[in-house]
Design a protein around this motif. Structure first.
Motif, mmCIF file in Angstrom:
data_model
loop_
_atom_site.group_PDB
_atom_site.id
_atom_site.type_symbol
_atom_site.label_atom_id
_atom_site.label_comp_id
_atom_site.label_asym_id
_atom_site.label_seq_id
_atom_site.Cartn_x
_atom_site.Cartn_y
_atom_site.Cartn_z
ATOM 1 N N ARG A 94 2.255 6.037 14.607
ATOM 2 C CA ARG A 94 2.540 5.981 13.169
ATOM 3 C C ARG A 94 1.265 6.167 12.349
ATOM 4 O O ARG A 94 1.285 6.816 11.302
ATOM 5 C CB ARG A 94 3.235 4.665 12.828
ATOM 6 C CG ARG A 94 4.668 4.608 13.382
ATOM 7 C CD ARG A 94 5.330 3.273 13.190
ATOM 8 N NE ARG A 94 5.460 2.929 11.778
ATOM 9 C CZ ARG A 94 5.812 1.735 11.345
ATOM 10 N NH1 ARG A 94 6.067 0.758 12.203
ATOM 11 N NH2 ARG A 94 5.919 1.492 10.056
ATOM 12 N N ALA A 95 0.164 5.618 12.818
ATOM 13 C CA ALA A 95 -1.116 5.795 12.122
ATOM 14 C C ALA A 95 -1.524 7.267 12.137
ATOM 15 O O ALA A 95 -1.952 7.811 11.110
ATOM 16 C CB ALA A 95 -2.195 4.929 12.768
ATOM 17 N N ASP A 113 -0.784 4.557 -0.346
ATOM 18 C CA ASP A 113 -1.603 5.685 0.099
ATOM 19 C C ASP A 113 -1.479 5.882 1.609
ATOM 20 O O ASP A 113 -1.765 4.956 2.379
ATOM 21 C CB ASP A 113 -3.070 5.441 -0.280
ATOM 22 C CG ASP A 113 -3.943 6.594 0.123
ATOM 23 O OD1 ASP A 113 -3.845 7.651 -0.530
ATOM 24 O OD2 ASP A 113 -4.713 6.439 1.096
ATOM 25 N N PRO A 114 -1.055 7.077 2.072
ATOM 26 C CA PRO A 114 -0.877 7.299 3.511
ATOM 27 C C PRO A 114 -2.155 7.096 4.327
ATOM 28 O O PRO A 114 -2.103 6.567 5.435
ATOM 29 C CB PRO A 114 -0.408 8.754 3.607
ATOM 30 C CG PRO A 114 0.042 9.128 2.249
ATOM 31 C CD PRO A 114 -0.676 8.242 1.277
ATOM 32 N N TYR A 115 -3.279 7.508 3.783
ATOM 33 C CA TYR A 115 -4.555 7.349 4.487
ATOM 34 C C TYR A 115 -4.869 5.869 4.699
ATOM 35 O O TYR A 115 -5.216 5.452 5.809
ATOM 36 C CB TYR A 115 -5.655 8.038 3.685
ATOM 37 C CG TYR A 115 -7.012 7.995 4.336
ATOM 38 C CD1 TYR A 115 -7.344 8.902 5.345
ATOM 39 C CD2 TYR A 115 -7.966 7.062 3.956
ATOM 40 C CE1 TYR A 115 -8.594 8.879 5.950
ATOM 41 C CE2 TYR A 115 -9.214 7.039 4.554
ATOM 42 C CZ TYR A 115 -9.521 7.931 5.547
ATOM 43 O OH TYR A 115 -10.750 7.897 6.146
ATOM 44 N N ASP A 116 -4.734 5.073 3.655
ATOM 45 C CA ASP A 116 -4.983 3.634 3.777
ATOM 46 C C ASP A 116 -3.968 2.976 4.704
ATOM 47 O O ASP A 116 -4.311 2.100 5.499
ATOM 48 C CB ASP A 116 -4.972 2.967 2.413
ATOM 49 C CG ASP A 116 -6.147 3.385 1.543
ATOM 50 O OD1 ASP A 116 -7.157 3.881 2.092
ATOM 51 O OD2 ASP A 116 -6.058 3.226 0.308
ATOM 52 N N ARG A 117 -2.721 3.418 4.612
ATOM 53 C CA ARG A 117 -1.686 2.870 5.490
ATOM 54 C C ARG A 117 -2.013 3.167 6.960
ATOM 55 O O ARG A 117 -1.712 2.364 7.832
ATOM 56 C CB ARG A 117 -0.317 3.434 5.122
ATOM 57 C CG ARG A 117 0.225 2.896 3.803
ATOM 58 C CD ARG A 117 1.517 3.589 3.386
ATOM 59 N NE ARG A 117 2.621 3.294 4.284
ATOM 60 C CZ ARG A 117 3.447 2.267 4.160
ATOM 61 N NH1 ARG A 117 3.296 1.423 3.164
ATOM 62 N NH2 ARG A 117 4.432 2.094 5.005
ATOM 63 N N SER A 118 -2.645 4.316 7.220
ATOM 64 C CA SER A 118 -2.969 4.662 8.608
ATOM 65 C C SER A 118 -3.899 3.630 9.231
ATOM 66 O O SER A 118 -3.752 3.293 10.407
ATOM 67 C CB SER A 118 -3.578 6.068 8.689
ATOM 68 O OG SER A 118 -4.903 6.100 8.195
ATOM 69 N N GLU A 171 0.407 9.854 12.396
ATOM 70 C CA GLU A 171 1.291 10.651 11.536
ATOM 71 C C GLU A 171 0.751 10.717 10.105
ATOM 72 O O GLU A 171 0.894 11.724 9.432
ATOM 73 C CB GLU A 171 2.698 10.052 11.504
ATOM 74 C CG GLU A 171 3.497 10.260 12.757
ATOM 75 C CD GLU A 171 4.818 9.513 12.749
ATOM 76 O OE1 GLU A 171 5.640 9.801 13.632
ATOM 77 O OE2 GLU A 171 5.056 8.642 11.883
ATOM 78 N N ARG A 172 0.122 9.635 9.676
ATOM 79 C CA ARG A 172 -0.406 9.568 8.314
ATOM 80 C C ARG A 172 -1.836 10.082 8.207
ATOM 81 O O ARG A 172 -2.283 10.489 7.155
ATOM 82 C CB ARG A 172 -0.323 8.137 7.809
ATOM 83 C CG ARG A 172 1.111 7.723 7.505
ATOM 84 C CD ARG A 172 1.308 6.220 7.584
ATOM 85 N NE ARG A 172 2.693 5.851 7.315
ATOM 86 C CZ ARG A 172 3.662 5.878 8.223
ATOM 87 N NH1 ARG A 172 3.411 6.293 9.455
ATOM 88 N NH2 ARG A 172 4.885 5.526 7.913
ATOM 89 N N ASN A 173 -2.561 10.008 9.329
ATOM 90 C CA ASN A 173 -3.958 10.433 9.350
ATOM 91 C C ASN A 173 -4.282 10.973 10.749
ATOM 92 O O ASN A 173 -4.628 10.205 11.641
ATOM 93 C CB ASN A 173 -4.875 9.255 9.001
ATOM 94 C CG ASN A 173 -6.330 9.605 9.038
ATOM 95 O OD1 ASN A 173 -6.717 10.747 9.255
ATOM 96 N ND2 ASN A 173 -7.178 8.603 8.835
ATOM 97 N N GLU A 216 0.833 -1.214 0.000
ATOM 98 C CA GLU A 216 0.000 0.000 0.000
ATOM 99 C C GLU A 216 0.865 1.260 0.000
ATOM 100 O O GLU A 216 1.793 1.374 0.785
ATOM 101 C CB GLU A 216 -0.921 0.009 1.223
ATOM 102 C CG GLU A 216 -1.883 1.170 1.271
ATOM 103 C CD GLU A 216 -2.769 1.253 0.044
ATOM 104 O OE1 GLU A 216 -2.635 2.221 -0.716
ATOM 105 O OE2 GLU A 216 -3.589 0.333 -0.145
#
Length: 169
Positions: free
Chosen positions: A98-99, A68-73, A101-103, A66
């Motif tokens: 970490r989640a 996409d930062p949002y999906d990774r969150s 940080e992305r979202n 993955e």
């Protein structure tokens, strides 16, 4: 056979059918489709059945694929959930951070972080260390305030605790 196809739960089956349809009609790369399959198999099946080692393998593979930062969150958040469930609170906090940080709009991650901090505060009280307990409780309060700011109608018990302990501004 992928785990999502053997799960007998009606809601899981419905989700899988809708997800498969969406994967066919929404323009996505093959890597994104594969990442979602690992996420779904990790989250909707293995994790919900308590197969945490298998769920983690699926989530780690989804993270590899993955972009996409949002999906990774959400993947990171779910990894945090598993570590919380396994009592690995330090690891869980790391994944929640970490989640976020992305979202930064994941109130559930902030809530879980607050719960862990509150639990550690209670542990410190049982060990007779009220100073450390207060520090953990103060940190829990900060996370709960952030979660409540994102979703004001949620976390009623946390709101009550904040009021009772005079930590709510």
């Amino acid at each position: 056979m992928p785990r999502s196809r053997i799960n007998g739960n009606f809601i899981d089956k419905t989700f899988s059918i809708v997800a498969n349809i969406l994967l066919r009609i929404i323009p996505t790369t093959s890597g994104e489709k594969e990442a979602f399959t690992y996420y779904r198999d990790g989250g909707m099946s293995a994790q919900s059945e308590g197969n945490y080692a298998e769920a983690l393998q699926n989530y780690y593979e989804a993270m590899r694929l993955e972009i996409d930062p949002y999906d990774r969150s959400y993947i990171l958040y779910n990894i945090g959930l598993i570590h919380t469930r396994n009592g690995e609170h330090t690891k869980a906090l790391e994944y929640y951070f970490r989640a976020l940080e992305r979202n930064p709009f994941l109130p559930q991650a902030l809530n879980n972080m607050a719960v862990i901090c509150h639990y550690r505060g209670e542990q410190a009280i049982r060990q007779g260390d009220s100073e450390i307990a207060e520090a953990w409780f103060d940190q829990a309060a900060e996370y709960w305030k952030q979660a409540i700011a994102l979703t004001p109608g949620n976390y009623i018990e946390a709101q009550n605790w904040l009021k009772i302990t005079r930590r709510f501004e």
